[in-house]
Design an enzyme around this catalytic site. Sequence first.
Site, PDB file in Angstrom:
ATOM      1  N   THR B  54       9.453   9.354 -11.656  1.00  0.00           N
ATOM      2  CA  THR B  54       8.162   9.863 -12.087  1.00  0.00           C
ATOM      3  C   THR B  54       7.419  10.685 -11.038  1.00  0.00           C
ATOM      4  O   THR B  54       7.906  11.749 -10.694  1.00  0.00           O
ATOM      5  CB  THR B  54       7.341   8.737 -12.697  1.00  0.00           C
ATOM      6  OG1 THR B  54       7.329   7.642 -11.791  1.00  0.00           O
ATOM      7  CG2 THR B  54       7.955   8.269 -14.001  1.00  0.00           C
ATOM      8  N   THR B  55       6.290  10.216 -10.500  1.00  0.00           N
ATOM      9  CA  THR B  55       5.368  11.165  -9.854  1.00  0.00           C
ATOM     10  C   THR B  55       5.604  11.390  -8.358  1.00  0.00           C
ATOM     11  O   THR B  55       5.817  10.445  -7.601  1.00  0.00           O
ATOM     12  CB  THR B  55       3.919  10.673 -10.067  1.00  0.00           C
ATOM     13  OG1 THR B  55       3.775  10.373 -11.450  1.00  0.00           O
ATOM     14  CG2 THR B  55       2.918  11.719  -9.658  1.00  0.00           C
TER      15      THR B  55
END
Lengths: 258, 281
Positions: B54-55
């Site tokens: 993800t981020t």
Amino acid sequence: MTMPFYVSPEQSMKDKADYARKGIARGRSAVVLQYDGGILFVADNMSRTLHKISELYDRVAFAAVGRYNEFENLRLGGVRYADSHGYAYDRRDVTGRMLANAYAQTLGTVFSESNKPWEVEIVVAEVGEDADSDQIYRITFDGSVVDEKGLLAMGGSADAVTTALKERFDRDAPLSEALSAAMHALAHENGERRELDAANLEVAVLERAREHRKFRRIQGARLTRLIEQGRGASGPSSSAASGAAEGSGDSGAEDADS
Amino acid sequence: MSQAFEGGRLPAMYMNPGPASFTEFLSAVHPDLLPRWQDLPHGTDGRSLTPEATTIVALTFPGGVVLAGDRRATSGTTIANRDMEKLFRADEFSAVAIAGAAGIGIELARLYQVELEHYEKREGRPLSLEGKANRLANMLRGNLGLAMQGFVVVPLLVGYDEGREVGRIFSYDPVGGRYEEHRYHSIGSGSVYARGSLKKLFTEDLDERQAVTVAVQALYDAADDDSATGGPDVHRKIYPLVDVVTDDGYRRLAADEVAAVAEAVVTERSERPDGPTAPIG
């Protein structure tokens, strides 16, 4: 119809070995030795870019003397072998012994199968967790491997250089003193006494404490500073007899016999 | 593979001048070692085969650049991994992070690392930062077929430019388009929220420690609003990974250094859950 002359295998091997030795003897020497922080490589090399000392992998380095194009091929092969092996398995699985074996087999095959042996002598060194687990392998033109302890010299006047290096060698010496010992030894080449300086030295270390890739070149201002420090610790003269240094502090290691 | 050399000696292919690129060398000599994802049947959606990373956030500060990532990987609505590593040392002066199809991204990063080191060892000097950025774009292009099948992976490259003495950030799209980002950037599922946070917290005069705090704040904001991004896990002691690249080279921050920053952020958020506010006007 012409018949080829018969040459006995003994004679052929001897001729090849003489040829290779002569070729290697034409070049300048290189030394490899342990110091308190790892392994030091010093080569007598005028060129800034055509290296005799190189990185092979995280903990493993390469040094060579002799014909540049031949050992450059070996170096490239070693880099590719190490990178492929480390990528296929894990970085920890690339070892100096593995590379030394590959070089030995390669040089051995060239020596026995081709007319012209390669005029090179190489060293593969791996820095370990501590000084006792350091490995230094010398591989000669015919593919023989020697597991060296502590120090070695290779090149034209390896014997004279080794003798001079042993006078000053101390495994627990700091880098500046180890470099000074190496320069003292290289100055004994071909029976001449030369004054070496930063301009004709190629210096690199495998530094035990360094993270990830242990190989580092020492050049420019840092090299000049180290040479100055080494001179300060062991006196300006290259003679062993006058080694009783006026230097300060930790130069007591000078007395320790190798 | 390499154990099977004939007679134990290095094959001639190893000692020919050949390509400077490790990937090209492998594809010529050991194609079996390169990932063979291209062989996947067409028309299948393989997204469930590998989790999503993800981020990632990155921001520059005077004299360097910070790269940070959360630790979560998700498979649909399931948390596939709580302590995943999405950041990688690329070489002494650069680092790369990945978002998207995790299995492909990790392999891409591993190959990229060898690619840069191989070039440096072979040529005796490292690639320029632009050269590194272009090389990554090129490798990403090879993944286009997979991206079409749902295995989208995008990297974020940060590096210290020794010539200009600044930290720089490069982002990519899935077809290998390369974009230089200025000041800060974020990629991955929580990037929209992280970028909003970075926009409000970034200033030109951050020091290294402040830049790390800004990165952790941005990841906290991403985790706050994006379910696929993991926030600091104080119970399991799982905190973001943070890499810093300066003229001293690459450094991964020690776990306790990041823990100190992350715990301070968590404590502060217990007072003010939405985090620091920016002055108006």
